[in-house]
Design a protein around this motif. Structure first.
Motif, mmCIF file in Angstrom:
data_model
loop_
_atom_site.group_PDB
_atom_site.id
_atom_site.type_symbol
_atom_site.label_atom_id
_atom_site.label_comp_id
_atom_site.label_asym_id
_atom_site.label_seq_id
_atom_site.Cartn_x
_atom_site.Cartn_y
_atom_site.Cartn_z
ATOM 1 N N ASN A 1 -6.787 -2.734 8.950
ATOM 2 C CA ASN A 1 -6.633 -3.636 7.662
ATOM 3 C C ASN A 1 -5.383 -4.243 7.414
ATOM 4 O O ASN A 1 -5.080 -5.490 7.563
ATOM 5 C CB ASN A 1 -7.453 -2.828 6.556
ATOM 6 N N ILE B 1 -9.167 -12.284 4.796
ATOM 7 C CA ILE B 1 -9.254 -12.081 6.137
ATOM 8 C C ILE B 1 -9.617 -10.706 6.411
ATOM 9 O O ILE B 1 -10.629 -10.318 7.094
ATOM 10 C CB ILE B 1 -8.698 -12.756 7.120
ATOM 11 N N ALA B 2 -8.827 -9.880 6.118
ATOM 12 C CA ALA B 2 -8.726 -8.367 6.613
ATOM 13 C C ALA B 2 -9.753 -7.536 5.636
ATOM 14 O O ALA B 2 -10.427 -6.638 6.288
ATOM 15 C CB ALA B 2 -7.227 -7.645 6.129
ATOM 16 N N CYS C 1 -4.783 -15.157 1.480
ATOM 17 C CA CYS C 1 -5.530 -15.603 2.439
ATOM 18 C C CYS C 1 -5.531 -14.464 3.749
ATOM 19 O O CYS C 1 -6.451 -14.188 4.111
ATOM 20 C CB CYS C 1 -4.999 -16.961 3.402
ATOM 21 N N SER C 2 -4.526 -13.849 4.240
ATOM 22 C CA SER C 2 -4.427 -12.963 4.904
ATOM 23 C C SER C 2 -5.084 -11.723 4.531
ATOM 24 O O SER C 2 -5.877 -11.212 5.382
ATOM 25 C CB SER C 2 -2.944 -12.448 5.357
ATOM 26 N N SER D 1 -2.162 -11.728 10.311
ATOM 27 C CA SER D 1 -2.699 -12.833 9.820
ATOM 28 C C SER D 1 -1.649 -13.876 9.214
ATOM 29 O O SER D 1 -1.591 -14.912 9.277
ATOM 30 C CB SER D 1 -4.020 -12.751 8.971
ATOM 31 N N SER E 1 -13.294 -8.290 6.898
ATOM 32 C CA SER E 1 -13.315 -7.710 8.316
ATOM 33 C C SER E 1 -13.711 -6.177 8.229
ATOM 34 O O SER E 1 -14.333 -5.783 9.012
ATOM 35 C CB SER E 1 -12.350 -8.168 9.006
ATOM 36 N N ILE F 1 -4.592 -6.590 10.359
ATOM 37 C CA ILE F 1 -5.019 -7.880 10.204
ATOM 38 C C ILE F 1 -4.288 -8.927 9.140
ATOM 39 O O ILE F 1 -4.120 -9.758 9.437
ATOM 40 C CB ILE F 1 -6.502 -7.797 10.060
ATOM 41 N N THR F 2 -4.061 -7.897 8.272
ATOM 42 C CA THR F 2 -3.488 -8.571 7.050
ATOM 43 C C THR F 2 -2.224 -9.113 7.346
ATOM 44 O O THR F 2 -1.889 -10.433 7.095
ATOM 45 C CB THR F 2 -3.090 -7.547 5.887
#
Length: 332
Positions: free
Chosen positions: A208, A245-246, A241-242, A215, A249, A211-212
């Motif tokens: 998490n 996404i995380a 935004c980041s 991204s 997912s 990805i954060t």
């Protein structure tokens, strides 16, 4: 400016931003935890179970707004801030550890790259890593941070979502419930390893923050040309935004981890199986609304505040070094 900060400087800035952001949206954290551990009522079997809970001391929540209203009606304003102190301690330590290890790992990796004569831009001051590299660095930092701060997360979840476990109805002791009581309860049930309950899930969930921040680095490079200085709005947008996404997912892993730490399921795999069996595929994403709202707001605010704190710390360091240099010259 923040690029010159040592790992501890980035850690202080990250912890400050995270604590401030979480303090502002803490009620959403309470709501998402309660929604994630309850059983869905869409099937007849689960509806009967929910009705039994309503007759007892448990309250069933239909939505995030419904949860906010019922918690406020039952426990007033303090109910929306239950476990705040230990949560903020956990937030501060987790983010301090993450940003420290992220800065440390990134610094060491950058130094290794810079020493390699085969790298085309080894001499450049600013290095851009691939998405895979950003994810890997974030995962390593996240794993190290989780192992250091896991007990605080377990205690916080228990304080936020007391449930019936092993014949003990902890909902009856809400008023007298404390950090000390919760620590004793965890120790009594599982011993020392109880404080690292959900560690496997947490190690999986390092994806998490990985990805954060992976991204975020890509968004900064693609849409803002990798500029080191961004406006408050730009920092908020990147963070929001980041995190979105995380969160989308990894939501099933987040729900399973919460259930395990709250004590409703013993293992990570049991939690996932229970969700699929009782709530179906959508059960893996329950609580996504408040989780997403909280995560996006917190991460956006964190990026905003962290950037300004980094600038402030950099300024203090420059002033301190200038004063030390002046003092040294006078002594000569």
């Amino acid at each position: 400016m923040s690029q010159s900060l040592p790992p501890w400087g980035k850690a202080v800035a990250g912890a400050t931003g995270a604590v401030t952001a979480n303090l502002l949206v803490y009620p959403l954290d309470i709501v998402k935890t309660k929604l994630q551990i309850q059983v869905n009522t869409k099937t007849k079997k689960n509806q009967k179970q929910a009705e039994k809970s309503e007759k007892g001391n448990d309250t069933h929540y239909r939505s995030a707004w419904d949860a906010l209203q019922k918690i406020y009606q039952k426990e007033s304003l303090p109910g929306l801030y239950k476990g705040l102190a230990i949560s903020l301690v956990g937030t501060a330590t987790t983010n301090f550890a993450y940003f420290y290890w992220y800065g440390f790992v990134r610094e060491r990796y950058s130094a290794r790259i810079a020493r390699s004569a085969t790298i085309q831009h080894a001499g450049s001051r600013r290095m851009e890593f691939s998405t895979a590299t950003e994810l890997a660095l974030g995962a390593v930092a996240g794993a190290l941070a989780q192992m250091c701060t896991m007990p605080i997360g377990v205690i916080t979840t228990r304080l936020q979502a007391p449930v019936r476990r092993h014949g003990y109805d902890s909902t009856k002791a809400l008023a007298s419930r404390s950090v000390k009581t919760t620590i004793r309860e965890i120790w009594h049930e599982d011993g020392p390893r109880g404080f690292w309950c959900g560690l496997k899930a947490s190690l999986v969930l390092v994806s998490n923050p990985s990805i954060t921040y992976g991204s975020a680095a890509r968004i900064r490079n693609i849409f803002f040309n990798g500029r080191p200085r961004l406006s408050i709005a730009e920092n908020f947008l990147i963070g929001a935004c980041s995190k979105a996404i995380a969160t989308v997912s990894t939501q099933p892993l987040i729900v399973a981890k919460t259930m395990q730490q709250a004590g409703t399921q013993k293992t990570f795999t049991e939690a996932l199986a229970f969700l699929l069996r009782h709530d179906g595929i959508w059960g893996l994403f329950k609580g996504l609304g408040p989780q997403l709202s909280k995560g996006v707001l917190v991460q956006g605010l964190l990026f905003m505040i962290k950037d300004k704190v980094e600038i402030f710390i950099s300024l203090l360091l420059r002033l301190f070094l200038a004063a030390q240099l002046k003092k040294h010259r006078v002594s000569l």
